[in-house]
Design a protein around this motif. Sequence first.
Motif, PDB file in Angstrom:
ATOM      1  N   UNK A  53     -13.098  -5.292 -27.209  1.00  0.00           N
ATOM      2  CA  UNK A  53     -14.509  -4.997 -27.431  1.00  0.00           C
ATOM      3  C   UNK A  53     -15.001  -5.853 -28.589  1.00  0.00           C
ATOM      4  N   UNK A  54     -16.067  -6.621 -28.362  1.00  0.00           N
ATOM      5  CA  UNK A  54     -16.684  -7.360 -29.452  1.00  0.00           C
ATOM      6  C   UNK A  54     -18.112  -6.859 -29.631  1.00  0.00           C
ATOM      7  N   UNK A  55     -18.438  -6.501 -30.842  1.00  0.00           N
ATOM      8  CA  UNK A  55     -19.817  -6.088 -31.152  1.00  0.00           C
ATOM      9  C   UNK A  55     -20.335  -7.010 -32.239  1.00  0.00           C
ATOM     10  N   UNK A  56     -21.477  -7.653 -31.991  1.00  0.00           N
ATOM     11  CA  UNK A  56     -22.135  -8.443 -33.035  1.00  0.00           C
ATOM     12  C   UNK A  56     -23.440  -7.750 -33.360  1.00  0.00           C
ATOM     13  N   UNK A  57     -23.708  -7.590 -34.641  1.00  0.00           N
ATOM     14  CA  UNK A  57     -24.958  -6.949 -35.029  1.00  0.00           C
ATOM     15  C   UNK A  57     -25.707  -7.870 -35.984  1.00  0.00           C
ATOM     16  N   UNK A  58     -26.958  -8.146 -35.680  1.00  0.00           N
ATOM     17  CA  UNK A  58     -27.789  -8.975 -36.553  1.00  0.00           C
ATOM     18  C   UNK A  58     -28.701  -8.047 -37.335  1.00  0.00           C
ATOM     19  N   UNK A  72     -19.614   2.565 -31.632  1.00  0.00           N
ATOM     20  CA  UNK A  72     -19.348   1.875 -30.358  1.00  0.00           C
ATOM     21  C   UNK A  72     -17.916   2.150 -29.903  1.00  0.00           C
ATOM     22  N   UNK A  73     -16.965   1.979 -30.823  1.00  0.00           N
ATOM     23  CA  UNK A  73     -15.558   2.242 -30.482  1.00  0.00           C
ATOM     24  C   UNK A  73     -15.359   3.695 -30.093  1.00  0.00           C
ATOM     25  N   UNK A  74     -15.952   4.585 -30.876  1.00  0.00           N
ATOM     26  CA  UNK A  74     -15.769   6.018 -30.609  1.00  0.00           C
ATOM     27  C   UNK A  74     -16.321   6.369 -29.227  1.00  0.00           C
ATOM     28  N   UNK A 214     -28.327  -6.757 -31.221  1.00  0.00           N
ATOM     29  CA  UNK A 214     -26.871  -6.643 -31.108  1.00  0.00           C
ATOM     30  C   UNK A 214     -26.388  -7.201 -29.793  1.00  0.00           C
ATOM     31  N   UNK A 215     -25.120  -7.577 -29.787  1.00  0.00           N
ATOM     32  CA  UNK A 215     -24.472  -8.019 -28.556  1.00  0.00           C
ATOM     33  C   UNK A 215     -23.198  -7.208 -28.369  1.00  0.00           C
ATOM     34  N   UNK A 216     -22.981  -6.719 -27.163  1.00  0.00           N
ATOM     35  CA  UNK A 216     -21.789  -5.943 -26.850  1.00  0.00           C
ATOM     36  C   UNK A 216     -21.047  -6.670 -25.736  1.00  0.00           C
ATOM     37  N   UNK A 217     -19.777  -6.984 -25.963  1.00  0.00           N
ATOM     38  CA  UNK A 217     -18.972  -7.654 -24.940  1.00  0.00           C
ATOM     39  C   UNK A 217     -17.683  -6.868 -24.765  1.00  0.00           C
ATOM     40  N   UNK A 218     -17.549  -6.223 -23.624  1.00  0.00           N
ATOM     41  CA  UNK A 218     -16.341  -5.444 -23.350  1.00  0.00           C
ATOM     42  C   UNK A 218     -15.568  -6.163 -22.251  1.00  0.00           C
ATOM     43  N   UNK A 219     -14.644  -7.015 -22.661  1.00  0.00           N
ATOM     44  CA  UNK A 219     -13.817  -7.762 -21.718  1.00  0.00           C
ATOM     45  C   UNK A 219     -14.616  -8.507 -20.661  1.00  0.00           C
TER      46      UNK A 219
END
Length: 368
Positions: A53-58, A72-74, A214-219
């Motif tokens: 899981x990659x989360x980027x937050x601006x 997000x992880x939770x 934000x960007x969320x990338x889950x695999x």
Amino acid sequence: LNVTARWKTRLILVLILVLIAAGIKVLGKRYLRTGENSVASYFFDNFAMGTVLTVKVRTDDKSLAEKGAELASAELHRIHKIFDPNDTESEISSLNRSRGSESAISVSPDMARLLGEALRIRNISRGNFEPTLGELIRLWGFSNNSHRPEIPDPLRIAVLADSLGGAGGIELIDGASSVRIAAQTGALDVGGIAKGYGVDRVVDVLAGIGIKNALVNLGGEIGVLGVGSNGRSWRIGVQHPRKQNCHLGVIDQVEGMFIATSGDYERFFLEKGRRYHHILDPATGYPAGRGTVSVTVIASSCLVADALATAAFVMGPEQGIRLLESLGVHGLVVYAQDGDTESGRLAYNATRGFLQIMKPELEGLPIN
Ligand code: ADP
Ligand code: MG
């Protein structure tokens, strides 16, 4: 003296473990860079739902970014607990055990939502997306990360594929708040849709605490909020199915658009030059074999993008694209021209809308 020494060793071991744990936590939070307009982007890596899981937050607010990554992880762990077919305690496992029971079982709102969508997409894909392939997935050994690299007994594959009652035996009752599953129905496995659902949920959770960008990338399943670090659209590279460090192209991802990719390179084994992968054709019980190598779908929810990517993969370059076109979603199917997915020349089919967004480069564009 001996006892004290042993305790000292234990204490040191515990300290090392604590340090390792702390180290992982520190490593998981990498400061990325300050973009223009001095708005910072924070970059978090984690493991969730069996993938990265990659989360980027601006944002200017570092603690908000950190809170977002933690939530997000939770959220993904919560979802994984519901839909993990390998966990006998999960809700999906107890539903599978309920097959054949007279009384309906009440289900969580997440389960209701996911099953409703899975059955809807099963219908529109004419059963090519099939959420009851659990036994076959297990037989092939694709149900967990340590799959056993061999072809199962063809007879068992045939028996399971033939006996597959489809999802017709699943009855959603009272607005899907409870479910009754007929005895002959196959075991539920929602691996082809759950990650997409997870991305939708995480995007909601981030928006819910006031994160705007934000960007969320889950695999490889991706959703965004707002804009990226330079104040323009988030840019998403589409993975080249055969070249690890290459893209097929880049998509400027607008808020409200979700991208999912299904590929034969995620989980597979090779035998006698043939690739056996984790996307099964419900009609045969074997890995989908219409020459498809990867499918990318852009839709207005990640759940839909994820499920349709799986469906189009099974259906192949012609039928798959026709399905996506008929539903008004954008999609790309990369396939082997002569059907040989190992050494054959790659080609692609895409919806008209997709080609306006991205022109695939089959030679590959290096990721820099
Ligand atoms: P990826 O893991 O590459 O994102 P998918 O989204 O297609 O790929 O998910 C693959 C998973 O979907 C498999 O591991 C299995 O759990 C499930 N699955 C495999 N074949 C099908 C199918 N025909 N219909 C629905 N689900 C499937
Ligand atoms: Mg999928």
